[in-house]
Design an enzyme around this catalytic site. Sequence first.
Site, PDB file in Angstrom:
ATOM      1  N   HIS A  36      -0.420   0.612 -13.390  1.00 16.97           N
ATOM      2  CA  HIS A  36       0.315  -0.488 -13.785  1.00 16.97           C
ATOM      3  C   HIS A  36       1.932  -0.168 -14.016  1.00 16.97           C
ATOM      4  O   HIS A  36       2.037   0.777 -14.750  1.00 16.97           O
ATOM      5  CB  HIS A  36      -0.315  -1.323 -15.211  1.00 16.97           C
ATOM      6  CG  HIS A  36       0.392  -2.206 -15.508  1.00 16.97           C
ATOM      7  ND1 HIS A  36       0.349  -3.661 -14.950  1.00 16.97           N
ATOM      8  CD2 HIS A  36       1.686  -2.686 -16.470  1.00 16.97           C
ATOM      9  CE1 HIS A  36       1.162  -4.407 -15.639  1.00 16.97           C
ATOM     10  NE2 HIS A  36       1.991  -4.011 -16.489  1.00 16.97           N
TER      11      HIS A  36
ATOM     12  N   GLY B  30       0.662  -1.178   0.122  1.00 15.64           N
ATOM     13  CA  GLY B  30      -0.116  -0.054   0.015  1.00 15.64           C
ATOM     14  C   GLY B  30       0.806   1.257  -0.078  1.00 15.64           C
ATOM     15  O   GLY B  30       0.343   2.410   0.597  1.00 15.64           O
TER      16      GLY B  30
HETATM   17  C1  GAR Z   1       2.609  -0.889  -7.849  1.00 15.67           C
HETATM   18  O1  GAR Z   1       3.760  -0.781  -8.199  1.00 15.67           O
HETATM   19  C2  GAR Z   1       1.743  -1.181  -8.901  1.00 15.67           C
HETATM   20  O2  GAR Z   1       2.068  -0.468 -10.053  1.00 15.67           O
HETATM   21  C3  GAR Z   1       1.508  -2.582  -8.874  1.00 15.67           C
HETATM   22  O3  GAR Z   1       1.599  -2.939  -7.756  1.00 15.67           O
HETATM   23  C4  GAR Z   1       2.238  -2.187  -6.938  1.00 15.67           C
HETATM   24  C5  GAR Z   1       1.719  -1.857  -5.640  1.00 15.67           C
HETATM   25  O4  GAR Z   1       2.505  -1.409  -4.651  1.00 15.67           O
HETATM   26  N1  GAR Z   1       0.503  -3.009  -9.563  1.00 15.67           N
HETATM   27  C6  GAR Z   1       0.307  -4.070 -10.569  1.00 15.67           C
HETATM   28  O5  GAR Z   1       1.142  -4.771 -10.922  1.00 15.67           O
HETATM   29  C7  GAR Z   1      -1.055  -4.052 -11.223  1.00 15.67           C
HETATM   30  N2  GAR Z   1      -0.976  -5.058 -12.406  1.00 15.67           N
HETATM   31  P1  GAR Z   1       1.962  -0.888  -3.363  1.00 15.67           P
HETATM   32  O6  GAR Z   1       1.085  -1.765  -2.622  1.00 15.67           O
HETATM   33  O7  GAR Z   1       3.159  -0.522  -2.418  1.00 15.67           O
HETATM   34  O8  GAR Z   1       1.051   0.390  -3.703  1.00 15.67           O
END
Ligand code: GAR
Length: 215
Positions: free
Chosen positions: A112, A15
């Site tokens: 993404h 998050g």
């Molecule tokens: C982020 O880097 C986002 O771009 C990726 O998950 C991460 C979540 O990080 N999303 C994907 O890969 C969706 N296809 P966070 O939980 O630290 O925000």
Amino acid sequence: MAKPCKTAILISGSGTNLQAFIDAVASGGLSLELAVVFSNNPQAFGLERAEKAGIPTACIPHTDYPDRATFDRALIGELEPFAPELLILAGYMRILSPDFVAHYSGRILNIHPALLPLYPGLNTHQRVLDAGDKWHGSTVHFVTEELDGGPRILQGRLEVQPGETAEELARRVQAVEHRIYPEAAAWVGSGRAKFLNGQCWIDGKLAEEPVIFDY
Ligand code: GAR
């Protein structure tokens, strides 16, 4: 002044993007009402971030449901009491059912970690390095039924450095995400960016290409 847009944030993990939204709203730099944070993963650290910020949380493990459609119906049931006008997928690692996407049509954003349409799916940073690409980054887009395929709003772009590892690249891309995601959400929340007839419109013009910020 217009009322801030009621927003639900969906997470599955750490998050850090959620934290960027919490910080942007707290500093007065982002006019959204963070109404609820939902996770399909009870262990998601993002739930703690939300609680610390005083945002209501909801969590139902997808493993409790026999299939995606049933889980997504339960998810709608969790979200509806908060009447969200905007849904922010922030590291929400579940594919959404067509019914869910239709229910919130044009009101779901995803981020993404790639310059879509390049590299949909997982493991994007390593794939960029393997391909020897010069540019990498992250994309905020409207969610449609096509995975990582909805109309793009904003991309944050950076140059891959010689000898950079996938972990180093991931860290730099995440820092970019924390800047572009609240920005793009603000555009949608204020009506500056819109989803109309399956396409993205910005400032009243069809945005065939996303806006690009270089970092
Ligand atoms: C982020 O880097 C986002 O771009 C990726 O998950 C991460 C979540 O990080 N999303 C994907 O890969 C969706 N296809 P966070 O939980 O630290 O925000």
